[in-house]
Design an enzyme around this catalytic site. Sequence first.
Site, PDB file in Angstrom:
ATOM      1  N   ASN A  32       0.849  -1.190   0.000  1.00  0.00           N
ATOM      2  CA  ASN A  32       0.000   0.000   0.000  1.00  0.00           C
ATOM      3  C   ASN A  32       0.885   1.241   0.000  1.00  0.00           C
ATOM      4  O   ASN A  32       2.081   1.173   0.302  1.00  0.00           O
ATOM      5  CB  ASN A  32      -0.925  -0.012   1.212  1.00  0.00           C
ATOM      6  CG  ASN A  32      -0.159  -0.109   2.526  1.00  0.00           C
ATOM      7  OD1 ASN A  32       0.594  -1.059   2.755  1.00  0.00           O
ATOM      8  ND2 ASN A  32      -0.332   0.868   3.404  1.00  0.00           N
ATOM      9  N   HIS A  33       0.276   2.382  -0.315  1.00  0.00           N
ATOM     10  CA  HIS A  33       1.079   3.602  -0.493  1.00  0.00           C
ATOM     11  C   HIS A  33       0.361   4.779   0.150  1.00  0.00           C
ATOM     12  O   HIS A  33      -0.659   5.248  -0.349  1.00  0.00           O
ATOM     13  CB  HIS A  33       1.273   3.852  -1.988  1.00  0.00           C
ATOM     14  CG  HIS A  33       2.373   4.806  -2.314  1.00  0.00           C
ATOM     15  ND1 HIS A  33       3.353   5.183  -1.430  1.00  0.00           N
ATOM     16  CD2 HIS A  33       2.659   5.472  -3.481  1.00  0.00           C
ATOM     17  CE1 HIS A  33       4.184   6.028  -2.019  1.00  0.00           C
ATOM     18  NE2 HIS A  33       3.785   6.221  -3.256  1.00  0.00           N
TER      19      HIS A  33
END
Length: 198
Positions: A32-33
């Site tokens: 995820n970012h």
Amino acid sequence: WATTTTDQFFTTRVEGGEKLAAVKGPAVYVANHRSWLDIYALFHLRDAPPLKIVAKSEIFRIPLCGWVMSLIGHVPYDRAKGGGPVLERCVALVERGVSVFFFPEGTRSKDGVLKQFKPGAFVVAARNGAPVVPVTIKHTGFLMPPGNEFWEGGRLRTGRDVVLVVHDPVYPRAGGDPKAVVADLEVRCRAAIASALD
């Protein structure tokens, strides 16, 4: 250099790091970012093989960090040119035994909610028959949320450690329609990453 830089400001802890040693051969890593700090956090996966990180081309123009990333062969993604050239380069890297890393959301989440994934990372894995290793990155969005980058005058918050949760590798299912194989990888990896988010 990345770990030395961040260790002065916050602690990064890896959970499930022993799973990295179980991955044989090249793999595709995804996470995820939530923050620009995510790239720094990845370098704490010390038991992973050297990774070539796919990142937007603008990152490679940031003094020091971007220059170093370019010199050591990470992969710039130019949105104006589309993803085709990047996918071909990553397929070739994996074929040569080099592991690659993608943020499959394509951009940082401004509200912390996990976005839908783009298929590129999973296309690379499916075409090479390589496993995908999902990683959940926690608390970077609190420390440096989008719009609070240091080169624009932002300040790093304190009060939380960064946590990387390494999940079991996800393998492409043998046979079947290639698009279905890619979609299945995407669903399983997204579910793994979501399972450890706050």
